[in-house]
Design a protein around this motif. Structure first.
Motif, short mmCIF file in Angstrom:
data_model
loop_
_atom_site.label_atom_id
_atom_site.label_comp_id
_atom_site.label_asym_id
_atom_site.label_seq_id
_atom_site.Cartn_x
_atom_site.Cartn_y
_atom_site.Cartn_z
N ASN A 139 0.81 -1.23 0.00
CA ASN A 139 0.00 0.00 0.00
C ASN A 139 0.84 1.27 0.00
OD1 ASN A 139 0.90 -0.31 2.60
ND2 ASN A 139 -1.04 0.23 3.56
N LYS A 140 2.10 1.21 0.33
CA LYS A 140 2.95 2.40 0.32
C LYS A 140 3.91 2.42 -0.86
CE LYS A 140 2.17 3.60 4.85
NZ LYS A 140 2.04 4.80 5.52
N GLY A 141 3.72 1.52 -1.82
CA GLY A 141 4.56 1.52 -3.02
C GLY A 141 5.83 0.70 -2.89
N TYR A 142 5.88 -0.18 -1.90
CA TYR A 142 7.06 -1.02 -1.73
C TYR A 142 6.88 -2.32 -2.48
CZ TYR A 142 8.94 2.08 1.81
OH TYR A 142 9.45 3.17 2.45
N LEU A 143 7.99 -2.80 -3.01
CA LEU A 143 8.03 -4.08 -3.71
C LEU A 143 9.14 -4.90 -3.06
CD1 LEU A 143 7.31 -5.91 -6.16
CD2 LEU A 143 9.11 -4.72 -7.39
N THR A 144 8.80 -6.06 -2.54
CA THR A 144 9.79 -6.93 -1.93
C THR A 144 10.45 -7.77 -3.01
OG1 THR A 144 8.49 -7.04 0.11
CG2 THR A 144 10.17 -8.74 -0.20
N ILE A 145 11.77 -7.77 -3.02
CA ILE A 145 12.52 -8.61 -3.95
C ILE A 145 12.64 -9.98 -3.27
CG2 ILE A 145 14.67 -8.91 -5.22
CD1 ILE A 145 13.07 -6.39 -6.04
N PRO A 146 12.17 -11.05 -3.91
CA PRO A 146 12.20 -12.37 -3.28
C PRO A 146 13.60 -12.77 -2.79
CG PRO A 146 10.95 -12.45 -5.31
CD PRO A 146 11.62 -11.11 -5.27
N TYR A 147 13.64 -13.41 -1.63
CA TYR A 147 14.91 -13.81 -1.02
C TYR A 147 15.74 -14.68 -1.96
CZ TYR A 147 18.26 -15.61 2.33
OH TYR A 147 19.42 -15.94 2.97
N ALA A 148 15.10 -15.65 -2.61
CA ALA A 148 15.82 -16.55 -3.53
C ALA A 148 16.49 -15.75 -4.64
CB ALA A 148 14.87 -17.58 -4.12
N LEU A 149 15.85 -14.72 -5.12
CA LEU A 149 16.41 -13.88 -6.17
C LEU A 149 17.56 -13.04 -5.63
CD1 LEU A 149 16.43 -12.71 -8.98
CD2 LEU A 149 14.53 -11.25 -8.34
N ARG A 150 17.39 -12.48 -4.44
CA ARG A 150 18.46 -11.67 -3.84
C ARG A 150 19.72 -12.49 -3.63
NH1 ARG A 150 16.73 -9.52 1.37
NH2 ARG A 150 15.00 -10.95 1.30
N GLN A 151 19.57 -13.77 -3.32
CA GLN A 151 20.72 -14.64 -3.11
C GLN A 151 21.50 -14.86 -4.40
OE1 GLN A 151 20.87 -14.22 0.04
NE2 GLN A 151 21.28 -16.33 0.54
N LYS A 152 20.84 -14.80 -5.55
CA LYS A 152 21.50 -15.01 -6.85
C LYS A 152 22.37 -13.82 -7.26
CE LYS A 152 18.03 -17.65 -9.41
NZ LYS A 152 17.18 -17.58 -10.59
N LEU A 153 22.02 -12.63 -6.79
CA LEU A 153 22.64 -11.41 -7.28
C LEU A 153 24.10 -11.29 -6.87
CD1 LEU A 153 19.69 -8.96 -6.64
CD2 LEU A 153 20.35 -10.04 -8.80
N ILE A 154 24.93 -10.92 -7.82
CA ILE A 154 26.37 -10.77 -7.60
C ILE A 154 26.66 -9.49 -6.83
CG2 ILE A 154 28.57 -10.42 -8.77
CD1 ILE A 154 27.42 -12.16 -11.06
N SER A 155 25.99 -8.43 -7.17
CA SER A 155 26.23 -7.11 -6.57
C SER A 155 25.26 -6.85 -5.42
CB SER A 155 26.07 -6.03 -7.64
OG SER A 155 26.33 -4.77 -7.11
N ASN A 156 25.60 -5.89 -4.56
CA ASN A 156 24.72 -5.49 -3.47
C ASN A 156 24.11 -4.11 -3.68
OD1 ASN A 156 24.68 -7.75 -1.74
ND2 ASN A 156 26.73 -7.25 -1.04
N THR A 157 24.69 -3.32 -4.57
CA THR A 157 24.20 -1.97 -4.81
C THR A 157 23.86 -1.83 -6.30
OG1 THR A 157 25.62 -1.12 -3.06
CG2 THR A 157 24.71 0.50 -4.59
N PHE A 158 22.65 -1.34 -6.56
CA PHE A 158 22.16 -1.24 -7.93
C PHE A 158 21.66 0.17 -8.23
CE2 PHE A 158 21.88 -5.58 -6.67
CZ PHE A 158 22.16 -6.31 -7.80
N GLN A 159 21.95 0.63 -9.43
CA GLN A 159 21.42 1.90 -9.91
C GLN A 159 20.01 1.63 -10.42
OE1 GLN A 159 23.52 3.65 -13.19
NE2 GLN A 159 22.25 5.47 -13.17
N ILE A 160 19.09 2.56 -10.15
CA ILE A 160 17.72 2.42 -10.62
C ILE A 160 17.57 3.19 -11.93
CG2 ILE A 160 15.29 2.85 -10.09
CD1 ILE A 160 16.08 2.66 -7.11
N ILE A 161 17.14 2.47 -12.96
CA ILE A 161 16.95 3.04 -14.30
C ILE A 161 15.49 2.87 -14.68
CG2 ILE A 161 17.64 2.89 -16.73
CD1 ILE A 161 20.27 1.52 -15.65
#
Length: 95
Positions: free
Chosen positions: A60-82
């Motif tokens: 309701n406040k515009g937040y989107l949770t990134i699934p834990y399984a997906l976060r574990q796959k990611l190589i980087s921890n900081t991402f630019q928003i495009i």
């Protein structure tokens, strides 16, 4: 048009806040199911396509949770928003 924002997503937090201006422009609202895909374990694509590998609900406040399984796959921890206005999607690319 592609907009390179000065905003970042920190993978440790696990959620992305989508500002009102983008939610209104892309017609994203509370309760809407959003699709998320990951490419090369480093780039996330977020849009209204339900053909994507992961699906999440906008809070309701515009937040989107990134699934834990997906976060574990990611190589980087900081991402630019495009923002890709034409395709109405959000891209998270390693910073």
């Amino acid at each position: 048009m592609v907009i390179y924002t000065n905003k970042v997503y920190e993978n440790k937090k696990g959620y992305l806040y989508i500002p009102v201006i983008w939610r209104e422009e892309f017609n994203i609202h509370c309760g809407l199911e959003i699709g998320i895909d990951c490419y090369h374990d480093s780039i996330l694509v977020i849009d209204k396509s339900l053909k994507r590998e992961y699906k999440q609900i906008i809070s309701n406040k515009g937040y989107l949770t990134i699934p834990y399984a997906l976060r574990q796959k990611l190589i980087s921890n900081t991402f630019q928003i495009i923002i890709e206005q034409k395709d109405e999607r959000i891209i998270l690319a390693p910073k």
